[in-house]
Design a protein around this motif. Structure first.
Motif, PDB file in Angstrom:
ATOM      1  N   SER A  16      -0.502   2.922 -11.712  1.00 12.96           N
ATOM      2  CA  SER A  16      -1.466   3.722 -12.463  1.00 12.96           C
ATOM      3  C   SER A  16      -1.432   3.440 -13.964  1.00 12.96           C
ATOM      4  O   SER A  16      -1.982   4.196 -14.739  1.00 12.96           O
ATOM      5  CB  SER A  16      -1.225   5.217 -12.200  1.00 12.96           C
ATOM      6  OG  SER A  16       0.084   5.575 -12.553  1.00 12.96           O
ATOM      7  N   GLY A  17      -0.794   2.369 -14.349  1.00 15.38           N
ATOM      8  CA  GLY A  17      -0.706   1.971 -15.750  1.00 15.38           C
ATOM      9  C   GLY A  17       0.343   0.894 -15.883  1.00 15.38           C
ATOM     10  O   GLY A  17       0.981   0.513 -14.894  1.00 15.38           O
ATOM     11  N   LYS A  18       0.539   0.424 -17.100  1.00 11.52           N
ATOM     12  CA  LYS A  18       1.532  -0.629 -17.308  1.00 11.52           C
ATOM     13  C   LYS A  18       2.941  -0.094 -17.036  1.00 11.52           C
ATOM     14  O   LYS A  18       3.440   0.745 -17.778  1.00 11.52           O
ATOM     15  CB  LYS A  18       1.438  -1.174 -18.729  1.00 11.52           C
ATOM     16  CG  LYS A  18       2.308  -2.371 -18.950  1.00 11.52           C
ATOM     17  CD  LYS A  18       2.073  -3.008 -20.285  1.00 11.52           C
ATOM     18  CE  LYS A  18       2.953  -4.246 -20.396  1.00 11.52           C
ATOM     19  NZ  LYS A  18       2.664  -4.991 -21.611  1.00 11.52           N
ATOM     20  N   GLY A  19       3.524  -0.550 -15.938  1.00 11.02           N
ATOM     21  CA  GLY A  19       4.882  -0.137 -15.576  1.00 11.02           C
ATOM     22  C   GLY A  19       4.961   1.231 -14.936  1.00 11.02           C
ATOM     23  O   GLY A  19       6.050   1.724 -14.697  1.00 11.02           O
ATOM     24  N   VAL A  20       3.824   1.865 -14.675  1.00 12.02           N
ATOM     25  CA  VAL A  20       3.805   3.228 -14.118  1.00 12.02           C
ATOM     26  C   VAL A  20       3.369   3.163 -12.652  1.00 12.02           C
ATOM     27  O   VAL A  20       2.336   2.574 -12.331  1.00 12.02           O
ATOM     28  CB  VAL A  20       2.860   4.146 -14.920  1.00 12.02           C
ATOM     29  CG1 VAL A  20       2.809   5.542 -14.319  1.00 12.02           C
ATOM     30  CG2 VAL A  20       3.295   4.208 -16.386  1.00 12.02           C
ATOM     31  N   TYR A  21       4.150   3.802 -11.797  1.00  9.62           N
ATOM     32  CA  TYR A  21       3.907   3.770 -10.358  1.00  9.62           C
ATOM     33  C   TYR A  21       3.797   5.178  -9.803  1.00  9.62           C
ATOM     34  O   TYR A  21       4.430   6.109 -10.317  1.00  9.62           O
ATOM     35  CB  TYR A  21       5.037   3.020  -9.642  1.00  9.62           C
ATOM     36  CG  TYR A  21       5.126   1.587 -10.051  1.00  9.62           C
ATOM     37  CD1 TYR A  21       4.438   0.602  -9.341  1.00  9.62           C
ATOM     38  CD2 TYR A  21       5.863   1.201 -11.153  1.00  9.62           C
ATOM     39  CE1 TYR A  21       4.484  -0.726  -9.729  1.00  9.62           C
ATOM     40  CE2 TYR A  21       5.917  -0.136 -11.547  1.00  9.62           C
ATOM     41  CZ  TYR A  21       5.217  -1.079 -10.831  1.00  9.62           C
ATOM     42  OH  TYR A  21       5.268  -2.399 -11.210  1.00  9.62           O
ATOM     43  N   ALA A  22       2.995   5.315  -8.756  1.00 12.22           N
ATOM     44  CA  ALA A  22       2.807   6.612  -8.104  1.00 12.22           C
ATOM     45  C   ALA A  22       2.947   6.443  -6.601  1.00 12.22           C
ATOM     46  O   ALA A  22       2.587   5.409  -6.050  1.00 12.22           O
ATOM     47  CB  ALA A  22       1.435   7.181  -8.450  1.00 12.22           C
ATOM     48  N   GLY A  58       0.771  -1.229   0.000  1.00 17.06           N
ATOM     49  CA  GLY A  58       0.000   0.000   0.000  1.00 17.06           C
ATOM     50  C   GLY A  58       0.808   1.288   0.000  1.00 17.06           C
ATOM     51  O   GLY A  58       0.251   2.372   0.114  1.00 17.06           O
ATOM     52  N   ALA A  59       2.118   1.190  -0.144  1.00 16.01           N
ATOM     53  CA  ALA A  59       2.956   2.387  -0.178  1.00 16.01           C
ATOM     54  C   ALA A  59       2.924   3.054  -1.549  1.00 16.01           C
ATOM     55  O   ALA A  59       3.179   4.255  -1.670  1.00 16.01           O
ATOM     56  CB  ALA A  59       4.398   2.031   0.187  1.00 16.01           C
TER      57      ALA A  59
END
Length: 69
Positions: free
Chosen positions: A61-67, A56-57
């Protein structure tokens, strides 16, 4: 700094979702990850990002995309 800490630091500093390749590049440029002392940067960073999503950190938000959450 471990792989997840490095990814979180980059995402916090950038303030926007990033593809894992950008996270890796920025972590290396900023010295958060060191290819001379840490092995298999790509493999371990991807594993850390997946763990970050599970814990949960981070959000994906998409393929290979992190936020940063």
């Amino acid at each position: 700094m471990d792989y997840l800490e490095a990814a979180l630091a980059v995402l916090r500093e950038e303030g926007r979702p990033l593809h894992w390749t950008v996270i890796q590049d920025q972590a290396l440029k900023r010295g958060y990850l060191d290819p001379f002392t840490q092995r298999d940067i790509r493999k371990n960073l991807l594993a850390a990002l997946a763990a970050g999503v599970r814990e949960g950190a981070l959000t994906k938000s998409g393929k290979g995309v992190y936020a940063y959450r």
